[in-house]
Design a protein around this motif. Structure first.
Motif, PDB file in Angstrom:
ATOM      1  N   UNK A  21      -5.779   5.392   4.711  1.00  0.00           N
ATOM      2  CA  UNK A  21      -5.827   6.751   4.159  1.00  0.00           C
ATOM      3  C   UNK A  21      -6.409   7.722   5.192  1.00  0.00           C
ATOM      4  N   UNK A  22      -7.408   7.258   5.927  1.00  0.00           N
ATOM      5  CA  UNK A  22      -8.011   8.117   6.956  1.00  0.00           C
ATOM      6  C   UNK A  22      -6.958   8.491   7.998  1.00  0.00           C
ATOM      7  N   UNK A  23      -6.120   7.509   8.328  1.00  0.00           N
ATOM      8  CA  UNK A  23      -5.060   7.755   9.306  1.00  0.00           C
ATOM      9  C   UNK A  23      -4.075   8.805   8.777  1.00  0.00           C
ATOM     10  N   UNK A  24      -3.731   8.684   7.494  1.00  0.00           N
ATOM     11  CA  UNK A  24      -2.804   9.652   6.901  1.00  0.00           C
ATOM     12  C   UNK A  24      -3.430  11.060   6.929  1.00  0.00           C
ATOM     13  N   UNK A  25      -4.732  11.122   6.667  1.00  0.00           N
ATOM     14  CA  UNK A  25      -5.413  12.414   6.654  1.00  0.00           C
ATOM     15  C   UNK A  25      -5.526  12.993   8.069  1.00  0.00           C
ATOM     16  N   UNK A  26      -5.516  12.099   9.075  1.00  0.00           N
ATOM     17  CA  UNK A  26      -5.579  12.579  10.465  1.00  0.00           C
ATOM     18  C   UNK A  26      -4.195  13.051  10.921  1.00  0.00           C
ATOM     19  N   UNK A  27      -3.180  12.238  10.595  1.00  0.00           N
ATOM     20  CA  UNK A  27      -1.840  12.508  11.111  1.00  0.00           C
ATOM     21  C   UNK A  27      -1.137  13.651  10.374  1.00  0.00           C
ATOM     22  N   UNK A  28      -1.397  13.796   9.080  1.00  0.00           N
ATOM     23  CA  UNK A  28      -0.743  14.865   8.296  1.00  0.00           C
ATOM     24  C   UNK A  28      -1.007  16.226   8.923  1.00  0.00           C
ATOM     25  N   UNK A  29      -2.267  16.638   9.064  1.00  0.00           N
ATOM     26  CA  UNK A  29      -2.555  17.936   9.680  1.00  0.00           C
ATOM     27  C   UNK A  29      -2.092  18.006  11.134  1.00  0.00           C
TER      28      UNK A  29
ATOM     29  N   UNK B  53       0.880  -1.168   0.000  1.00  0.00           N
ATOM     30  CA  UNK B  53       0.000   0.000   0.000  1.00  0.00           C
ATOM     31  C   UNK B  53       0.923   1.225   0.000  1.00  0.00           C
ATOM     32  N   UNK B  54       0.831   2.053  -1.039  1.00  0.00           N
ATOM     33  CA  UNK B  54       1.765   3.190  -1.154  1.00  0.00           C
ATOM     34  C   UNK B  54       1.674   4.162   0.021  1.00  0.00           C
ATOM     35  N   UNK B  55       0.501   4.221   0.676  1.00  0.00           N
ATOM     36  CA  UNK B  55       0.383   5.129   1.826  1.00  0.00           C
ATOM     37  C   UNK B  55       1.296   4.691   2.978  1.00  0.00           C
ATOM     38  N   UNK B  56       1.654   3.398   2.986  1.00  0.00           N
ATOM     39  CA  UNK B  56       2.583   2.928   4.021  1.00  0.00           C
ATOM     40  C   UNK B  56       4.004   3.408   3.727  1.00  0.00           C
ATOM     41  N   UNK B  57       4.228   3.904   2.511  1.00  0.00           N
ATOM     42  CA  UNK B  57       5.493   4.550   2.155  1.00  0.00           C
ATOM     43  C   UNK B  57       5.357   6.054   2.378  1.00  0.00           C
ATOM     44  N   UNK B  58       4.206   6.614   1.979  1.00  0.00           N
ATOM     45  CA  UNK B  58       4.004   8.060   2.121  1.00  0.00           C
ATOM     46  C   UNK B  58       4.137   8.507   3.580  1.00  0.00           C
ATOM     47  N   UNK B  59       3.596   7.715   4.505  1.00  0.00           N
ATOM     48  CA  UNK B  59       3.604   8.165   5.912  1.00  0.00           C
ATOM     49  C   UNK B  59       5.027   8.288   6.483  1.00  0.00           C
TER      50      UNK B  59
ATOM     51  N   UNK C  25       7.793   8.544   4.814  1.00  0.00           N
ATOM     52  CA  UNK C  25       8.563   9.503   4.024  1.00  0.00           C
ATOM     53  C   UNK C  25       8.191  10.940   4.352  1.00  0.00           C
ATOM     54  N   UNK C  26       6.968  11.155   4.846  1.00  0.00           N
ATOM     55  CA  UNK C  26       6.590  12.517   5.244  1.00  0.00           C
ATOM     56  C   UNK C  26       6.721  12.728   6.754  1.00  0.00           C
ATOM     57  N   UNK C  27       7.442  11.846   7.419  1.00  0.00           N
ATOM     58  CA  UNK C  27       7.774  12.074   8.828  1.00  0.00           C
ATOM     59  C   UNK C  27       6.676  11.700   9.798  1.00  0.00           C
ATOM     60  N   UNK C  28       5.658  10.952   9.335  1.00  0.00           N
ATOM     61  CA  UNK C  28       4.513  10.688  10.207  1.00  0.00           C
ATOM     62  C   UNK C  28       4.654   9.407  11.033  1.00  0.00           C
ATOM     63  N   UNK C  29       5.584   8.520  10.623  1.00  0.00           N
ATOM     64  CA  UNK C  29       5.768   7.311  11.437  1.00  0.00           C
ATOM     65  C   UNK C  29       7.230   6.876  11.421  1.00  0.00           C
ATOM     66  N   UNK C  30       7.920   7.152  12.527  1.00  0.00           N
ATOM     67  CA  UNK C  30       9.373   6.996  12.534  1.00  0.00           C
ATOM     68  C   UNK C  30       9.898   5.732  13.171  1.00  0.00           C
ATOM     69  N   UNK C  31       9.055   4.960  13.855  1.00  0.00           N
ATOM     70  CA  UNK C  31       9.595   3.823  14.616  1.00  0.00           C
ATOM     71  C   UNK C  31       9.487   2.520  13.817  1.00  0.00           C
ATOM     72  N   UNK C  32      10.551   1.709  13.879  1.00  0.00           N
ATOM     73  CA  UNK C  32      10.559   0.463  13.109  1.00  0.00           C
ATOM     74  C   UNK C  32       9.551  -0.537  13.695  1.00  0.00           C
ATOM     75  N   UNK C  33       9.169  -1.544  12.892  1.00  0.00           N
ATOM     76  CA  UNK C  33       8.151  -2.490  13.378  1.00  0.00           C
ATOM     77  C   UNK C  33       8.646  -3.269  14.607  1.00  0.00           C
ATOM     78  N   UNK C  34       9.989  -3.509  14.701  1.00  0.00           N
ATOM     79  CA  UNK C  34      10.484  -4.230  15.884  1.00  0.00           C
ATOM     80  C   UNK C  34      10.861  -3.272  17.021  1.00  0.00           C
ATOM     81  N   UNK C  35      10.606  -1.962  16.799  1.00  0.00           N
ATOM     82  CA  UNK C  35      10.844  -0.917  17.808  1.00  0.00           C
ATOM     83  C   UNK C  35      12.316  -0.826  18.243  1.00  0.00           C
ATOM     84  N   UNK C  36      13.233  -1.215  17.338  1.00  0.00           N
ATOM     85  CA  UNK C  36      14.656  -1.207  17.714  1.00  0.00           C
ATOM     86  C   UNK C  36      15.396   0.028  17.196  1.00  0.00           C
TER      87      UNK C  36
END
Ligand code: B12
Length: 460
Positions: free
Chosen positions: A259-267, A214-220, A222-233
């Motif tokens: 997409x709703x999450x991206x629209x919530x987190x972006x603003x 899902x490209x939104x999992x790349x967009x988030x 890349x736009x600084x909205x989700x910085x922690x790795x899946x294993x939290x390391x």
């Protein structure tokens, strides 16, 4: 006497381009964004170009020493690529042909899904058609000389140029990705799969890349909205972590909820609008040399202090007419391409830097602080969590900008896209790869065809 192709390559090489390739007539049978006539009516050829990323700046970025040098270098290199592309187009015009430079980024076509980010011309597809490289697992174009850590540029022309030899379609996937897969592990939301391929039909050949969830999992990220790795390391340089995704990767098929999450987190990030504007203005527009490209020194001559580096970035942004950023570092991820060096040893070295780099999170003054453990990072995040008023969020979300500039319907491209999907599907079926064609999941159509998706969350 030099041929026109040699003259063009000579020009690009002297201007500082690392690799140049040509695709002529018969090389544009593929997805609509490989169609050069969208950029120039009557186009017959493209010149594809590569500028390598600065490697010491990559080390600083991945090891969490500093995100400044890579942020500066990307802005400088994209301006440089744009300028050289325009100069090359001018040179080709002097030779008696028409030519247009494709800006490095952010020239999106209008679409019913304004976030579908379909480029006027895809530099990646162009680079593959010009024989410079092939797709890797991450979908990035990988060159033998520099890996995927490159910037691409394209000039479209009506000059009847001879094509360069192609690389075998599976060159990167078979010779590098099969045993590496470190790009996948460098993505905080694991946007693509390391165990399943999808295929693009380009000039009659099936080209593989990792299946994109899902490209939104790349967009988030890349736009600084989700910085922690899946294993939290470890983290990337993003300031934000999406609470719901910190312990559990979302089900990628649940497109509407993602997409709703991206629209919530972006603003909610408070400066999404100006941040995107920096990327757009730096990549799709050209600025006087002294105000951005020459203002930024090469890596070796960068100032020693982080404050001075930040000031340089802010000055470059102001010179492009952007103010109001909460912090000037707009590049937070891109790690799937940054880790990918010319060979496995180099890639492993970069990946090891990343996973040993720990965490960066905003501290008391809003600047990023480096810590070694998840617990410390969590504590700082909770302590210095900044929220913005509804008014601020709306003002700085950039949502209206996306709708105004990228919402719409371009019938020709949609038609070409529909024909292409059919052809690609058939080619995959004929090759015994039924259902493995790369899909173009336009969100609205996707919802109608697939329904809103499952709400089950998937752990990876
Ligand atoms: C949109 C975009 C992004 C988005 C989405 C990325 C993505 N994964 O697609 C974001 C902002 C997240 C992003 C991130 C990054 N990007 Co970027 N990005 C682009 C851009 C503008 C277009 C990429 C693209 O082709 N995407 C979408 C479509 C067209 O491709 P597709 O899905 O494979 O196509 C399918 C369908 O969509 C359909 N289709 C294709 N075209 C069309 C057109 C129409 C009208 C229709 C109906 C259908 C259709 O057919 C295909 C099969 O179904 C290019 C610049 C350019 N003009 O080429 C840079 C570019 C690809 N990015 C680049 C880079 C470096 C990055 C980052 C590393 C960040 C960074 N700048 O440091 C990360 C890497 C993430 C990754 N793994 O891809 C480089 C690539 C370098 C390389 N080695 O390949 C480029 C070329 C910029 C440049 N000038 O160098 N990027």
């Amino acid at each position: 006497m030099q041929s026109i192709e040699e003259k063009i390559k000579d020009f690009a090489g002297k201007a500082g381009i690392g690799l140049t390739g040509i695709a002529g007539e018969g090389r544009f049978d593929g997805p609509p964004s490989l169609d050069p006539s969208y950029t120039l009516k009557g186009a017959k050829a493209i010149i594809s170009m590569v500028l390598p990323m600065n490697v010491p700046a990559i080390y600083d970025f991945l090891s969490k020493k500093s995100h400044g040098p890579h942020n500066l270098e990307q802005l400088k290199s994209c301006q440089r690529m744009h300028r050289i592309s325009m100069e090359l187009a001018g040179y080709i015009k002097n030779l008696g042909y028409r030519a247009v430079a494709v800006p490095p980024n952010n020239t999106y076509r209008r679409s019913l899904d304004p976030w579908s980010t379909r480029p006027s011309f895809s530099h990646r597809f162009g680079a593959v058609a010009a024989g410079l490289g092939t797709f890797g697992l991450s979908g990035n174009v990988v060159t033998r000389q520099y890996g995927a850590a490159i910037y691409l540029g394209t000039v479209v022309t009506d000059a009847p140029l001879q094509s360069d030899p192609l690389k075998p379609a599976r060159d990167t996937m078979d010779n590098r990705c099969r045993t590496c897969k470190l790009c996948d592990k460098s993505c905080t939301l694991r946007m693509f799969r390391d165990d399943e391929e999808e295929y693009l039909l380009i000039n009659g050949e099936l080209h593989a890349r990792g299946k994109r969830d899902n490209l939104d999992l790349c967009n988030m990220p890349c736009f600084g909205l989700h910085g922690i790795s899946t294993d939290k390391k470890w983290t990337n340089w993003g300031r934000h972590w999406i609470k719901e995704y910190t312990d559990c990767r979302p089900d990628p098929e649940n497109r509407v909820s993602i997409r709703r999450m991206m629209m919530r987190e972006g603003p909610a990030s408070g400066d999404g609008g100006p941040r995107y504007d920096v990327i757009r203005r730096g990549n799709s527009l050209i600025w006087p040399r002294q105000s951005v490209e020459d203002l930024i020194p090469d890596y070796e001559n960068l100032p020693g202090s982080e404050e001075k580096i930040a000031r340089l970035l802010i000055t470059a942004h102001e010179n492009m007419g952007v103010t109001g950023l909460k912090d000037p570092y707009v590049l937070t991820c891109g790690q799937c391409s940054l880790v990918c060096g010319p060979d496995f040893d180099e890639t492993k070295k970069r990946y090891d830097m990343l996973i040993a780099s720990g965490y960066v999170v905003p501290g008391a003054d809003g600047k990023m602080v480096h810590v070694d453990t998840y617990e410390e990072a969590r504590e700082l995040k909770d302590k210095y969590h900044v929220t913005f008023s509804r008014r601020e969020r709306l003002q700085n979300s950039g949502g209206a900008f996306w709708l105004r500039n990228y919402f719409g319907f371009e019938p020709r491209g949609e038609w070409q896209g529909w024909l292409y999907q059919r052809k690609n599907k058939r080619a995959c079926a004929d090759a015994g790869l039924a259902g493995r064609e790369a899909k173009a999941p336009a969100l609205f159509l996707g919802i109608i065809v697939n329904g809103p998706g499952k709400s089950v969350k998937k752990q990876k």
